[in-house]
Motif scaffolding. Structure first.
Motif, PDB file in Angstrom:
ATOM      1  N   ARG A   1      -4.803  17.481  -2.727  1.00 28.69           N
ATOM      2  CA  ARG A   1      -5.618  16.332  -2.348  1.00 28.69           C
ATOM      3  C   ARG A   1      -4.754  15.216  -1.780  1.00 28.69           C
ATOM      4  NH1 ARG A   1      -9.330  14.459  -7.217  1.00 28.69           N
ATOM      5  NH2 ARG A   1      -9.714  12.831  -5.665  1.00 28.69           N
ATOM      6  N   SER A   2      -5.318  14.461  -0.849  1.00 32.43           N
ATOM      7  CA  SER A   2      -4.557  13.398  -0.193  1.00 32.43           C
ATOM      8  C   SER A   2      -4.019  12.374  -1.191  1.00 32.43           C
ATOM      9  CB  SER A   2      -5.419  12.707   0.861  1.00 32.43           C
ATOM     10  OG  SER A   2      -6.579  12.133   0.269  1.00 32.43           O
ATOM     11  N   GLY A   3      -4.781  12.127  -2.265  1.00 33.06           N
ATOM     12  CA  GLY A   3      -4.335  11.162  -3.267  1.00 33.06           C
ATOM     13  C   GLY A   3      -3.137  11.623  -4.064  1.00 33.06           C
ATOM     14  N   SER A   4      -2.851  12.931  -4.032  1.00 28.93           N
ATOM     15  CA  SER A   4      -1.733  13.495  -4.795  1.00 28.93           C
ATOM     16  C   SER A   4      -0.470  13.652  -3.971  1.00 28.93           C
ATOM     17  CB  SER A   4      -2.124  14.869  -5.371  1.00 28.93           C
ATOM     18  OG  SER A   4      -3.232  14.771  -6.236  1.00 28.93           O
ATOM     19  N   LEU A   5      -0.536  13.399  -2.683  1.00 27.80           N
ATOM     20  CA  LEU A   5       0.605  13.640  -1.807  1.00 27.80           C
ATOM     21  C   LEU A   5       1.793  12.763  -2.189  1.00 27.80           C
ATOM     22  CD1 LEU A   5      -1.276  13.890   1.606  1.00 27.80           C
ATOM     23  CD2 LEU A   5      -0.261  15.772   0.301  1.00 27.80           C
ATOM     24  N   HIS A   6       2.949  13.381  -2.293  1.00 31.03           N
ATOM     25  CA  HIS A   6       4.152  12.659  -2.699  1.00 31.03           C
ATOM     26  C   HIS A   6       5.388  13.500  -2.406  1.00 31.03           C
ATOM     27  CE1 HIS A   6       3.525  15.442  -6.023  1.00 31.03           C
ATOM     28  NE2 HIS A   6       4.815  15.319  -6.261  1.00 31.03           N
ATOM     29  N   VAL A   7       6.545  12.871  -2.506  1.00 29.90           N
ATOM     30  CA  VAL A   7       7.832  13.567  -2.451  1.00 29.90           C
ATOM     31  C   VAL A   7       8.426  13.498  -3.851  1.00 29.90           C
ATOM     32  CG1 VAL A   7      10.177  13.550  -1.521  1.00 29.90           C
ATOM     33  CG2 VAL A   7       8.236  13.035  -0.022  1.00 29.90           C
ATOM     34  N   THR A   8       8.812  14.637  -4.395  1.00 27.91           N
ATOM     35  CA  THR A   8       9.393  14.678  -5.737  1.00 27.91           C
ATOM     36  C   THR A   8      10.893  14.415  -5.668  1.00 27.91           C
ATOM     37  OG1 THR A   8       7.736  16.248  -6.528  1.00 27.91           O
ATOM     38  CG2 THR A   8       9.781  16.106  -7.778  1.00 27.91           C
ATOM     39  N   MET A   9      11.348  13.405  -6.414  1.00 29.82           N
ATOM     40  CA  MET A   9      12.761  13.045  -6.431  1.00 29.82           C
ATOM     41  C   MET A   9      13.543  13.862  -7.461  1.00 29.82           C
ATOM     42  SD  MET A   9      12.958  10.793  -4.067  1.00 29.82           S
ATOM     43  CE  MET A   9      14.560  10.027  -4.332  1.00 29.82           C
ATOM     44  N   LEU A  10      12.969  14.051  -8.649  1.00 32.20           N
ATOM     45  CA  LEU A  10      13.572  14.893  -9.674  1.00 32.20           C
ATOM     46  C   LEU A  10      12.538  15.219 -10.737  1.00 32.20           C
ATOM     47  CD1 LEU A  10      15.790  12.874 -12.156  1.00 32.20           C
ATOM     48  CD2 LEU A  10      14.479  11.743 -10.401  1.00 32.20           C
TER      49      LEU A  10
ATOM     50  N   LEU B   1      18.038   8.598   1.185  1.00 36.03           N
ATOM     51  CA  LEU B   1      17.102   9.034   0.152  1.00 36.03           C
ATOM     52  C   LEU B   1      17.762  10.056  -0.778  1.00 36.03           C
ATOM     53  CD1 LEU B   1      14.133   8.884  -0.875  1.00 36.03           C
ATOM     54  CD2 LEU B   1      13.673  10.886   0.549  1.00 36.03           C
ATOM     55  N   LYS B   2      18.543  10.949  -0.209  1.00 36.23           N
ATOM     56  CA  LYS B   2      19.259  11.948  -1.006  1.00 36.23           C
ATOM     57  C   LYS B   2      20.279  11.282  -1.920  1.00 36.23           C
ATOM     58  CE  LYS B   2      18.763  15.708   2.364  1.00 36.23           C
ATOM     59  NZ  LYS B   2      19.482  16.633   3.282  1.00 36.23           N
TER      60      LYS B   2
ATOM     61  N   HIS C   1       4.669  19.584  14.522  1.00 29.40           N
ATOM     62  CA  HIS C   1       3.827  18.389  14.614  1.00 29.40           C
ATOM     63  C   HIS C   1       4.496  17.177  13.941  1.00 29.40           C
ATOM     64  CE1 HIS C   1       0.086  16.115  14.925  1.00 29.40           C
ATOM     65  NE2 HIS C   1       0.236  15.767  13.654  1.00 29.40           N
ATOM     66  N   TYR C   2       4.352  16.010  14.579  1.00 28.31           N
ATOM     67  CA  TYR C   2       4.844  14.770  13.991  1.00 28.31           C
ATOM     68  C   TYR C   2       3.716  14.156  13.161  1.00 28.31           C
ATOM     69  CZ  TYR C   2       6.054   9.830  13.608  1.00 28.31           C
ATOM     70  OH  TYR C   2       6.289   8.563  13.118  1.00 28.31           O
ATOM     71  N   PHE C   3       3.957  13.946  11.865  1.00 30.15           N
ATOM     72  CA  PHE C   3       2.920  13.479  10.956  1.00 30.15           C
ATOM     73  C   PHE C   3       2.927  11.966  10.754  1.00 30.15           C
ATOM     74  CE2 PHE C   3       3.208  17.929  10.092  1.00 30.15           C
ATOM     75  CZ  PHE C   3       1.941  18.316   9.698  1.00 30.15           C
ATOM     76  N   GLY C   4       4.069  11.334  10.967  1.00 33.63           N
ATOM     77  CA  GLY C   4       4.143   9.893  10.773  1.00 33.63           C
ATOM     78  C   GLY C   4       5.325   9.498   9.906  1.00 33.63           C
ATOM     79  N   ASN C   5       5.468   8.198   9.687  1.00 36.52           N
ATOM     80  CA  ASN C   5       6.566   7.654   8.881  1.00 36.52           C
ATOM     81  C   ASN C   5       6.031   6.980   7.618  1.00 36.52           C
ATOM     82  OD1 ASN C   5       7.999   8.410  11.171  1.00 36.52           O
ATOM     83  ND2 ASN C   5       9.333   6.618  11.074  1.00 36.52           N
ATOM     84  N   GLU C   6       6.813   7.076   6.562  1.00 35.18           N
ATOM     85  CA  GLU C   6       6.489   6.408   5.300  1.00 35.18           C
ATOM     86  C   GLU C   6       7.648   5.488   4.942  1.00 35.18           C
ATOM     87  OE1 GLU C   6       4.256   5.398   1.918  1.00 35.18           O
ATOM     88  OE2 GLU C   6       3.653   6.834   3.456  1.00 35.18           O
ATOM     89  N   ILE C   7       7.346   4.217   4.730  1.00 35.92           N
ATOM     90  CA  ILE C   7       8.378   3.266   4.317  1.00 35.92           C
ATOM     91  C   ILE C   7       8.550   3.361   2.803  1.00 35.92           C
ATOM     92  CG2 ILE C   7       9.036   0.834   4.205  1.00 35.92           C
ATOM     93  CD1 ILE C   7       7.362   0.402   6.732  1.00 35.92           C
ATOM     94  N   LEU C   8       9.763   3.623   2.369  1.00 36.43           N
ATOM     95  CA  LEU C   8      10.045   3.734   0.941  1.00 36.43           C
ATOM     96  C   LEU C   8       9.802   2.386   0.264  1.00 36.43           C
ATOM     97  CD1 LEU C   8      11.252   5.225  -1.514  1.00 36.43           C
ATOM     98  CD2 LEU C   8      13.512   4.501  -0.717  1.00 36.43           C
ATOM     99  N   HIS C   9       8.905   2.368  -0.725  1.00 43.26           N
ATOM    100  CA  HIS C   9       8.609   1.105  -1.410  1.00 43.26           C
ATOM    101  C   HIS C   9       8.392   1.263  -2.908  1.00 43.26           C
ATOM    102  CE1 HIS C   9       4.561   2.739  -1.050  1.00 43.26           C
ATOM    103  NE2 HIS C   9       4.163   1.853  -1.938  1.00 43.26           N
ATOM    104  N   ARG C  10       8.276   2.515  -3.393  1.00 48.95           N
ATOM    105  CA  ARG C  10       7.962   2.660  -4.818  1.00 48.95           C
ATOM    106  C   ARG C  10       8.376   4.035  -5.340  1.00 48.95           C
ATOM    107  NH1 ARG C  10       2.141   2.682  -5.295  1.00 48.95           N
ATOM    108  NH2 ARG C  10       2.000   4.669  -6.390  1.00 48.95           N
TER     109      ARG C  10
END
Length: 317
Positions: free
Chosen positions: A90-99, A160-161, A217-226
């Motif tokens: 779901r779109s509300g669950s989309l995220h990048v896992t850091m650890l 980010l890494k 495909h280019y999906f867009g950019n996300e500014i790291l904020h949280r």
């Protein structure tokens, strides 16, 4: 790619693969009554269950351009294979896992919350006021079981890494097992077969031709904020995002778009100010009444006015 454990947890299957090296145990064989018993195997099963990841640090994806583009990919795939509707994130669950990590008690959750809070200082120091602008482009997969969007390789991804590595060290210093030994590969999962046990019986592999049109495909950019400390197994929020124990916020978006915690804090301050104003008003009214009953100027003036009226009445007689 090595087989990945914990595929039934409600988080990316690929996250758990980082834990395999932490949990590996050499098998010791003992001969008993003519049979070999794999003692190490039993201990490994027990340890795997004990340290199965149940929490993770999330970088939430909130850019409507990214979520909308992913929705378009998901819709296109479902049109070709309706069964995969059960595999979509779901779109509300989309995220990048850091650890990822295993927290077995409220005390360990408290320690993890503290570690996340401590991370903010180091993240701010790494950022040095710079904006981390993450670019999402292209689709790839893990073993045809998980579909994800790649992060373009650039200086922002490198930073980010570095942040992920720093956070891992902070958590480990606090005694939290992060279970990550392999190189951090940031990515954005949008589809995984493990979301449905029934689906996994029907579909063994996701055909990459289903999303061939979006391969680059280019999906867009996300500014790291949280960053959020999220629970894998607790009930999700109404918007589909994971249960969040704690967050750290930084960067430009923090100033422009207050998060839920900031809004709650603002509401509390407004309530406190209103209460303080009401108390001050009450005290002023009480003091005025007290002065009127204890010979205050207001009472003296009233008495003087009464005496004058009596005098006037006497003269008129």
């Amino acid at each position: 790619m090595a087989e990945m454990p914990f595929v039934d947890t409600d988080i990316e299957d690929e996250c758990a693969m980082y834990a395999t090296s932490e949990l590996s145990i050499k098998k010791k064989r003992k001969r008993t009554t003519g049979r070999e018993i794999e003692e190490g195997s039993e201990r490994k099963k027990k340890k795997n269950k004990q340290y199965q990841p149940n929490y993770f640090i999330s970088l939430p994806i909130t850019n409507p351009k990214i979520t909308g583009s992913i929705q378009a990919v998901q819709d296109a795939i479902i049109q070709k294979d309706q069964r995969l509707s059960k595999a979509m994130v779901r779109s509300g669950s989309l995220h990048v896992t850091m650890l990822v990590m295993h927290l077995s008690s409220e005390e360990e959750i408290r320690i993890a919350v503290g570690a996340l809070s401590d991370s903010k200082i180091f993240v701010d120091d790494l950022l040095k006021g710079k904006r981390v602008d993450l670019s999402f482009q292209g689709i790839d997969h893990f073993r045809n079981q998980v579909g994800f969007v790649n992060l373009a390789e650039n200086d922002h991804t490198t930073l980010l890494k570095e942040i992920a590595e720093t956070m891992k060290k902070i958590f480990q210093e606090k005694g939290i097992m992060t279970g990550e030994e392999r190189a951090f590969k940031p990515h954005l999962t949008f589809m995984k077969l493990s979301k449905s046990t029934e689906l996994r019986k029907q579909v063994k592999k996701i055909d990459s031709s289903l999303y061939e049109d979006f391969k680059n495909h280019y999906f867009g950019n996300e500014i790291l904020h949280r960053f959020d400390l999220c629970a894998m197994l607790k009930k999700k929020q109404p918007n589909g995002y994971y249960y969040c124990e704690s967050s750290i916020v930084f960067g430009e978006k923090q100033a422009a778009e207050p998060d839920d915690a900031e809004l709650v804090s603002l509401s509390k301050r407004l309530v406190e100010n209103a209460v303080l104003k009401a108390v001050q008003q009450y005290l002023e009214e009480t003091q005025n009444k007290s002065r009127q009953t204890d010979g205050s100027p207001a009472k003296t003036e009233e008495a003087a006015s009464g005496s004058k009226n009596e005098s006037d009445n006497g003269n008129s007689k």
